[in-house]
Design an enzyme around this catalytic site. Structure first.
Site, mmCIF file in Angstrom:
data_model
loop_
_atom_site.group_PDB
_atom_site.id
_atom_site.type_symbol
_atom_site.label_atom_id
_atom_site.label_comp_id
_atom_site.label_asym_id
_atom_site.label_seq_id
_atom_site.Cartn_x
_atom_site.Cartn_y
_atom_site.Cartn_z
ATOM 1 N N ASP A 290 34.237 -19.301 29.906
ATOM 2 C CA ASP A 290 33.906 -19.540 31.395
ATOM 3 C C ASP A 290 32.501 -20.240 31.379
ATOM 4 O O ASP A 290 31.749 -20.015 30.502
ATOM 5 C CB ASP A 290 34.021 -18.332 32.017
ATOM 6 C CG ASP A 290 33.334 -18.166 33.619
ATOM 7 O OD1 ASP A 290 33.764 -19.098 34.243
ATOM 8 O OD2 ASP A 290 32.369 -17.527 33.884
ATOM 9 N N ASP B 297 32.321 -13.515 32.548
ATOM 10 C CA ASP B 297 31.570 -12.438 32.903
ATOM 11 C C ASP B 297 31.745 -12.069 34.369
ATOM 12 O O ASP B 297 31.073 -10.747 34.722
ATOM 13 C CB ASP B 297 30.128 -12.886 32.941
ATOM 14 C CG ASP B 297 29.820 -13.851 34.050
ATOM 15 O OD1 ASP B 297 30.567 -14.839 34.186
ATOM 16 O OD2 ASP B 297 28.703 -13.832 34.388
ATOM 17 N N ASP C 118 36.909 -13.582 36.336
ATOM 18 C CA ASP C 118 37.563 -13.966 34.999
ATOM 19 C C ASP C 118 38.338 -12.713 34.413
ATOM 20 O O ASP C 118 38.907 -12.921 33.331
ATOM 21 C CB ASP C 118 36.431 -14.078 34.209
ATOM 22 C CG ASP C 118 35.313 -15.257 34.152
ATOM 23 O OD1 ASP C 118 35.803 -16.217 34.484
ATOM 24 O OD2 ASP C 118 34.126 -15.183 33.990
#
Length: 495
Positions: free
Chosen positions: A183, A382, A386
């Site tokens: 990410d 995080d 996600d």
């Protein structure tokens, strides 16, 4: 101690429970949690973790988590769960042992019959001693210890480095990863926008212009506004009150400060107000190439500054990407951010594949596509958005500074938020599985090679027999070797 209690921590004291600073400040040694040796600066509003050690300053904090809810208690719980679980390789060991034990019993029975029928007098004594020696020397104690001891030492060493394996099987799965998908916000980047560029036009003072722009932005709730205000406060600028404040969605904000008209917004906002921004065309192009969206400020109808706010890349990210490439892994970025920004960051970090402008369910589909061709995918994230991708990937790694739901969805947690923890986790995974294989080879090879000796195959050659006492010693030596080999993992060095 109860929730909400206010606790005073003096220099050198240990923080008793998790909490949030309400007054004072200091540097806190969090190496027991993150594995990083450098003390972390703490000030009012920051969180502290129970078990960490205060350095030079003094502060008071409010207890927010106590007992089993503290981070340290949760870490202990996760490590214990990982150490008590079985790896897939253990299933193979169990199947082999399921055949090995009956085979040993059959070998002992054949040894007994052979010595009873063909052995010298007293045949029964020789038959019993040698059969018992076969049973003792082939005891699969070392086989049973080979996997769990390596898991226990490996996960313990990983925890010291700030890497928590929440599930034992992740220790084996991680070593086979082909693609590492990341990410962007909060993982590759700091996750907090900062003012990166503030260039003023001729005739304008930077500090005064920033003061006026930040004063206007205090009335806005946008993250970009927060970054500009934070930069002004960091420079020690005093912000004035705003009057006649107006916000035009998609354009910008305007108002009056200290009798001056201030306008901040995109180029279309300037064009709408009849202000030419061509003087900053070169800077705007450079910002665009860097993946930043420029904003402009005008004071009393004159173009005053070009502004850019961006989410900076973490200092440790470039080295982490290089290390992953050195391990022969492909690196992909999956983000909901706009494609231009994502591509700019990908070029800067030498990322192999980019999937941009995706929603949380789109991240799941992106992980599935990366898995095509039989590739195993690890996803690092995080945020709440996600969590689905962390669950969908072959193995999910959560940045420990992220949200609780992301951590709960992951197989591995990187407590420090440093992406260098990813190659470290892969390295310790490979080291642990290699250690397990060494243990298993020794245990099987040792037992198999000594069973014929215990059965007495050397007796016709040179009269050698292995007494049950020596067989017991040899069997114990095998277990000692396995334990000693597993303990070598405590000396594992980070990559």
């Amino acid at each position: 101690m109860a929730l909400g209690d206010i606790v005073r921590i003096r220099p050198g004291e240990k923080v008793p429970v998790d909490g949030r600073l309400v007054d004072g400040g200091s540097y806190v040694d969090e190496s027991m949690i993150t594995g990083e040796p450098v003390a972390v600066k703490k000030s009012a509003g920051d969180d502290v973790v129970g078990g960490t050690i205060n350095k030079t300053g003094s502060f008071t904090f409010e207890a927010t988590k106590i007992g089993a809810d503290t981070l340290l208690a949760q870490i202990v719980k996760m490590v214990e769960a990982a150490q008590g679980s079985k790896l897939p390789i253990q299933a193979l060991v169990d199947r082999v042992t399921g055949w090995f034990v009956p085979a040993v019993i059959a070998a002992a029975a054949l040894t007994f019959l052979a010595w009873l029928l063909f052995g010298p007098s007293p045949a029964l004594t020789f038959a019993l001693i040698n059969a018992v020696a076969v049973l003792i020397i082939a005891c699969p104690c070392a086989m049973g210890l080979a996997t769990p001891t390596s898991i226990m030492v490996g996960t313990g060493r990983a925890a010291e480095l700030g890497i928590l394996f929440r599930k034992g099987e992740a220790l084996q799965t991680l070593r086979d990863v082909d693609v590492v998908a990341l990410d962007k916000t909060g993982t590759l980047t700091k996750g907090k926008p900062e003012l990166t560029d503030f260039v003023v036009s001729d005739g304008f003072d930077r500090a005064e212009t920033l003061r006026l722009v930040a004063g206007l932005e205090t009335q806005s709730e946008h993250p970009i506004a927060e970054a500009i205000v934070a930069a002004a406060k960091a420079d020690g600028l005093s912000l004035s009150d705003v009057s006649d404040f107006e916000a035009a969605p998609g354009y910008g904000v305007s108002g009056r400060i200290d009798g001056r008209t201030v306008l901040v917004g995109a180029d279309r906002s300037m064009t709408k107000s009849g202000i030419d921004v061509s003087a900053f065309s070169a800077q705007a192009a450079a910002l665009g190439d860097a993946g930043k969206s420029p904003l402009y400020a005008a004071i009393d109808g004159r173009l005053a500054a070009i502004i850019a706010v961006a989410d900076p890349i973490k200092d440790t990210t470039p080295q982490a990407i290089k290390t992953l490439h050195a391990l022969g892994l492909k690196v992909a970025m999956i983000t909901g951010d706009n494609r231009r920004t994502a591509q700019a960051i990908a070029r800067q970090l030498d990322i192999d594949e980019v999937v941009a402008e995706v929603l949380p369910d789109g991240k799941v589909e992106a992980v599935r596509k990366l898995r095509s061709g039989g590739r195993k995918v690890a996803f690092i994230g995080d945020g709440i958005n996600d969590a689905p991708a962390l669950s969908e990937a072959d193995i999910g790694l959560a940045v420990g500074t992220g949200t609780d739901i992301a951590i709960e969805s992951a197989d591995v947690v990187l407590m420090s938020g440093d992406l260098n923890g990813v190659p470290r986790a892969i390295a310790i995974s490979k080291a642990t599985i290699r250690n397990i294989r060494q243990n298993l080879f020794w245990a099987f090879a040792y037992n198999v090679s000594l069973v014929p000796v215990a059965a007495g195959v050397l007796y016709p050659v040179n009269g050698t027999l292995l007494s049950p006492i020596l067989a017991a010693g040899a069997m114990g030596l095998s277990s000692v070797f396995v334990l000693a080999n597993a303990l070598r993992l405590r000396r594992f060095k980070t990559v």
